[in-house]
Design a protein around this motif. Sequence first.
Motif, PDB file in Angstrom:
ATOM      1  N   ARG A   1       0.727  -1.223  -0.268  1.00 14.58           N
ATOM      2  CA  ARG A   1       0.084   0.085  -0.247  1.00 14.58           C
ATOM      3  C   ARG A   1       0.955   1.257   0.211  1.00 14.58           C
ATOM      4  NH1 ARG A   1      -4.154  -0.761   4.654  1.00 14.58           N
ATOM      5  NH2 ARG A   1      -5.527   0.925   4.321  1.00 14.58           N
ATOM      6  N   ARG A   2       2.657   0.868   0.816  1.00 12.33           N
ATOM      7  CA  ARG A   2       3.155   2.539   0.457  1.00 12.33           C
ATOM      8  C   ARG A   2       3.541   2.742  -0.878  1.00 12.33           C
ATOM      9  NH1 ARG A   2       3.883   0.631   5.838  1.00 12.33           N
ATOM     10  NH2 ARG A   2       5.855  -0.015   4.885  1.00 12.33           N
ATOM     11  N   MET A   3       3.501   1.331  -1.859  1.00 18.14           N
ATOM     12  CA  MET A   3       4.385   1.491  -3.235  1.00 18.14           C
ATOM     13  C   MET A   3       3.266   2.663  -4.221  1.00 18.14           C
ATOM     14  SD  MET A   3       5.760  -2.108  -3.586  1.00 18.14           S
ATOM     15  CE  MET A   3       6.923  -3.698  -2.863  1.00 18.14           C
ATOM     16  N   PRO A   4       4.713   3.633  -4.646  1.00 24.20           N
ATOM     17  CA  PRO A   4       3.686   4.690  -5.635  1.00 24.20           C
ATOM     18  C   PRO A   4       3.531   3.277  -6.069  1.00 24.20           C
ATOM     19  CG  PRO A   4       5.590   5.908  -4.756  1.00 24.20           C
ATOM     20  CD  PRO A   4       6.025   3.886  -4.261  1.00 24.20           C
ATOM     21  N   LEU A   5       3.501   3.017  -7.353  1.00 26.34           N
ATOM     22  CA  LEU A   5       2.929   2.053  -8.444  1.00 26.34           C
ATOM     23  C   LEU A   5       1.827   1.901  -7.991  1.00 26.34           C
ATOM     24  CD1 LEU A   5       3.987   1.734 -11.601  1.00 26.34           C
ATOM     25  CD2 LEU A   5       5.170  -1.155 -10.449  1.00 26.34           C
ATOM     26  N   LEU A   6       2.000   0.297  -7.153  1.00 25.57           N
ATOM     27  CA  LEU A   6       0.257  -0.153  -6.811  1.00 25.57           C
ATOM     28  C   LEU A   6       0.148   1.527  -6.704  1.00 25.57           C
ATOM     29  CD1 LEU A   6       1.804  -2.693  -4.870  1.00 25.57           C
ATOM     30  CD2 LEU A   6       1.314  -2.650  -7.404  1.00 25.57           C
ATOM     31  N   LYS A   7      -0.480   2.473  -5.558  1.00 25.33           N
ATOM     32  CA  LYS A   7      -1.004   3.281  -4.936  1.00 25.33           C
ATOM     33  C   LYS A   7      -1.656   3.785  -5.759  1.00 25.33           C
ATOM     34  CE  LYS A   7      -0.333   5.471  -1.822  1.00 25.33           C
ATOM     35  NZ  LYS A   7       1.081   6.531  -0.661  1.00 25.33           N
ATOM     36  N   ALA A   8      -0.805   3.907  -7.216  1.00 27.91           N
ATOM     37  CA  ALA A   8      -1.621   4.542  -8.063  1.00 27.91           C
ATOM     38  C   ALA A   8      -2.718   4.161  -9.439  1.00 27.91           C
ATOM     39  CB  ALA A   8      -0.620   4.918 -10.144  1.00 27.91           C
ATOM     40  N   ASP A   9      -2.575   2.421  -8.876  1.00 27.88           N
ATOM     41  CA  ASP A   9      -3.904   1.726  -9.550  1.00 27.88           C
ATOM     42  C   ASP A   9      -4.934   2.096  -8.625  1.00 27.88           C
ATOM     43  OD1 ASP A   9      -5.675   0.146 -10.677  1.00 27.88           O
ATOM     44  OD2 ASP A   9      -4.351  -1.194 -11.680  1.00 27.88           O
ATOM     45  N   ALA A  10      -6.403   2.559  -9.090  1.00 25.00           N
ATOM     46  CA  ALA A  10      -7.063   2.680  -7.642  1.00 25.00           C
ATOM     47  C   ALA A  10      -7.495   1.630  -7.843  1.00 25.00           C
ATOM     48  CB  ALA A  10      -8.737   3.525  -8.605  1.00 25.00           C
ATOM     49  N   ASP A  11      -8.009   0.604  -8.549  1.00 27.52           N
ATOM     50  CA  ASP A  11      -8.499  -0.602  -8.665  1.00 27.52           C
ATOM     51  C   ASP A  11      -8.189  -1.567  -7.276  1.00 27.52           C
ATOM     52  OD1 ASP A  11     -10.652  -0.063  -9.925  1.00 27.52           O
ATOM     53  OD2 ASP A  11      -9.932  -1.137 -12.231  1.00 27.52           O
ATOM     54  N   LEU A  12      -6.755  -1.887  -8.117  1.00 32.49           N
ATOM     55  CA  LEU A  12      -5.337  -2.738  -7.310  1.00 32.49           C
ATOM     56  C   LEU A  12      -5.559  -2.361  -5.742  1.00 32.49           C
ATOM     57  CD1 LEU A  12      -4.235  -4.644  -6.949  1.00 32.49           C
ATOM     58  CD2 LEU A  12      -2.536  -3.612  -7.517  1.00 32.49           C
ATOM     59  N   SER A  13      -5.657  -0.040  -5.384  1.00 30.55           N
ATOM     60  CA  SER A  13      -5.819   0.007  -3.931  1.00 30.55           C
ATOM     61  C   SER A  13      -6.501  -0.192  -3.463  1.00 30.55           C
ATOM     62  CB  SER A  13      -5.453   1.398  -4.274  1.00 30.55           C
ATOM     63  OG  SER A  13      -5.854   2.184  -3.031  1.00 30.55           O
ATOM     64  N   GLN A  14      -8.308  -0.413  -4.265  1.00 41.16           N
ATOM     65  CA  GLN A  14      -8.933  -1.048  -3.854  1.00 41.16           C
ATOM     66  C   GLN A  14      -9.140  -1.995  -2.935  1.00 41.16           C
ATOM     67  OE1 GLN A  14     -12.889   0.227  -5.408  1.00 41.16           O
ATOM     68  NE2 GLN A  14     -13.977  -0.726  -4.029  1.00 41.16           N
ATOM     69  N   ASP A  15      -8.508  -3.331  -4.196  1.00 48.00           N
ATOM     70  CA  ASP A  15      -8.595  -4.548  -3.491  1.00 48.00           C
ATOM     71  C   ASP A  15      -7.507  -4.867  -2.569  1.00 48.00           C
ATOM     72  OD1 ASP A  15     -10.160  -5.234  -5.193  1.00 48.00           O
ATOM     73  OD2 ASP A  15      -8.987  -5.887  -6.739  1.00 48.00           O
ATOM     74  N   MET A  16      -6.595  -4.071  -2.049  1.00 47.96           N
ATOM     75  CA  MET A  16      -5.351  -3.949  -1.033  1.00 47.96           C
ATOM     76  C   MET A  16      -6.448  -3.856   0.307  1.00 47.96           C
ATOM     77  SD  MET A  16      -2.061  -2.674  -2.629  1.00 47.96           S
ATOM     78  CE  MET A  16      -2.196  -1.897  -3.315  1.00 47.96           C
ATOM     79  N   ASP A  17      -7.052  -3.019   0.389  1.00 43.81           N
ATOM     80  CA  ASP A  17      -7.463  -2.080   1.293  1.00 43.81           C
ATOM     81  C   ASP A  17      -9.036  -3.351   1.301  1.00 43.81           C
ATOM     82  OD1 ASP A  17      -6.710   0.444   1.546  1.00 43.81           O
ATOM     83  OD2 ASP A  17      -8.203   1.068   0.187  1.00 43.81           O
ATOM     84  N   VAL A  18      -9.261  -3.711   1.014  1.00 45.97           N
ATOM     85  CA  VAL A  18     -10.309  -4.976   1.222  1.00 45.97           C
ATOM     86  C   VAL A  18     -10.133  -6.342   1.365  1.00 45.97           C
ATOM     87  CG1 VAL A  18     -11.900  -6.980   0.459  1.00 45.97           C
ATOM     88  CG2 VAL A  18     -11.982  -4.064  -0.386  1.00 45.97           C
ATOM     89  N   MET A  19      -8.566  -6.047   0.912  1.00 38.77           N
ATOM     90  CA  MET A  19      -7.209  -7.860   1.623  1.00 38.77           C
ATOM     91  C   MET A  19      -7.316  -7.041   2.903  1.00 38.77           C
ATOM     92  SD  MET A  19      -5.882  -8.504  -1.931  1.00 38.77           S
ATOM     93  CE  MET A  19      -4.270  -9.726  -0.701  1.00 38.77           C
ATOM     94  N   GLN A  20      -6.826  -5.730   3.250  1.00 42.77           N
ATOM     95  CA  GLN A  20      -6.248  -5.551   4.580  1.00 42.77           C
ATOM     96  C   GLN A  20      -7.746  -5.520   5.414  1.00 42.77           C
ATOM     97  OE1 GLN A  20      -2.886  -4.541   5.661  1.00 42.77           O
ATOM     98  NE2 GLN A  20      -3.591  -4.929   7.667  1.00 42.77           N
TER      99      GLN A  20
END
Length: 444
Positions: free
Chosen positions: A247-266
């Motif tokens: 979640r702190r990686m800029p490349l992954l944070k830039a992807d909104a869908d992936l960021s939302q999935d990581m929030d759900v996973m967390q």
Amino acid sequence: MTSTLQRLLGFGDWRETAVSQEAANRRNLRLLVQLRWLAVFGQVATILIVHFGLGIRLPLLWLLIAPVSLALVNLVSLPLTQRRDSISDHELMLALLADVAALTGQLFLTGGATNPFVGLYLLQVVLGAVLLRPSYAWSLIAITSVCFVCLGVFHLPLDLPPYQEGGVLSLYMAGGLICFLLMAVLLVLFMTRINENLRARDAYVADVRQQAAEQDHIVRMGLLASGAAHELGTPLASLSVILSDWRRMPLLKADADLSQDMDVMQAEVERCKAIVTGILMSAGEARGQAPSHTTLVRFLDEVVEGWTTRDIRVRVDVTPWTGPDPRIIADPALRQVFGVLFDNAVEAGARRIVVSPTVSDGKLQVAVRDNGPGFPATVLDRLGKPYNSTKDRPGAGLGLFLLANVMRSLGGSVEACNPAGGGGEVKLTLPIDVLAPEEIADDR
């Protein structure tokens, strides 16, 4: 603090559920008291009929001492069975010896061993054989035999009118018939009641054995759950760290869908960690998160809020309840009890769950109703049995089994039904005091 669920689930001592011989003696003494009242009235009636009806002269006052004495023994024995939880074999033997002594005194005054009612000694022997241990039963046989022999030597003769001697319908044969009928009636009454007690005891023993087997099953599952919780702690912590890094990686944070999935996973990882913590806390291994004091409605609201599932609506309905909100201990293990019901309802297809608490006469009843398809008849027939489920997967059906054992250990009960309006409903009933600490109970 050890949780309420662990303390009352049966992980403690089951020795108090063992069937006590002395407790059985208490029930037998109560039955003996009832039979003795019949004997007292029968003796008085027989003495009066023979003396006044048949005109046979009897030492009336001396004969009436025996039934009066037996009545006094009953008046002493009955309160004894009410005040005490157990009666020893020695005390039961003394009660039977009182009957033997009364019979011996009456026979001594009315012809001794020649009296046809001497056969009533056999009734005392049968009662002793059924009620007492073998050593006491053999002692009773010896005592009655000695009494029989002594009555053959020492007794007062019975003054019979001459017209009663000889003949088929002699008074002796009539007395023998009355003695036989009396013994037969008393034995049938007594053995019928004894058989009822034995059937009740056998059913109780079978239920205790079943509960002991279920408790052993729960202990083994608890050990497995505790071990699994320990083992899951490390990988969950690793997953949490990895997700935090992602979640702190800029490349992954830039992807909104992936960021939302990581929030759900967390969020799901945190939920798994909370479940693991709850399991360890129920086993008494977690520290620093002791159960807190709260009120019943607030506790149920927190349970509903903590059980978060998308697209499922759970609410607490207190409209049928107008009384005060009692204070209780919010034990984390109790949250799992309601979690089991909610999970089962969702797995069955429910999308709406209503929790309705009521308190009356010192008892708490919580009805959990859903809009699912309801319970199959096979599940209702075997409610509370392990692996009682329509789900075709290993381990299914343990939720309601654990729940039923929790409620039984708390002194409560579980009922399930399919209401007329559709869906399924589970009612939990238990004393409200088991959820409250002593200081709270004293305040109320």
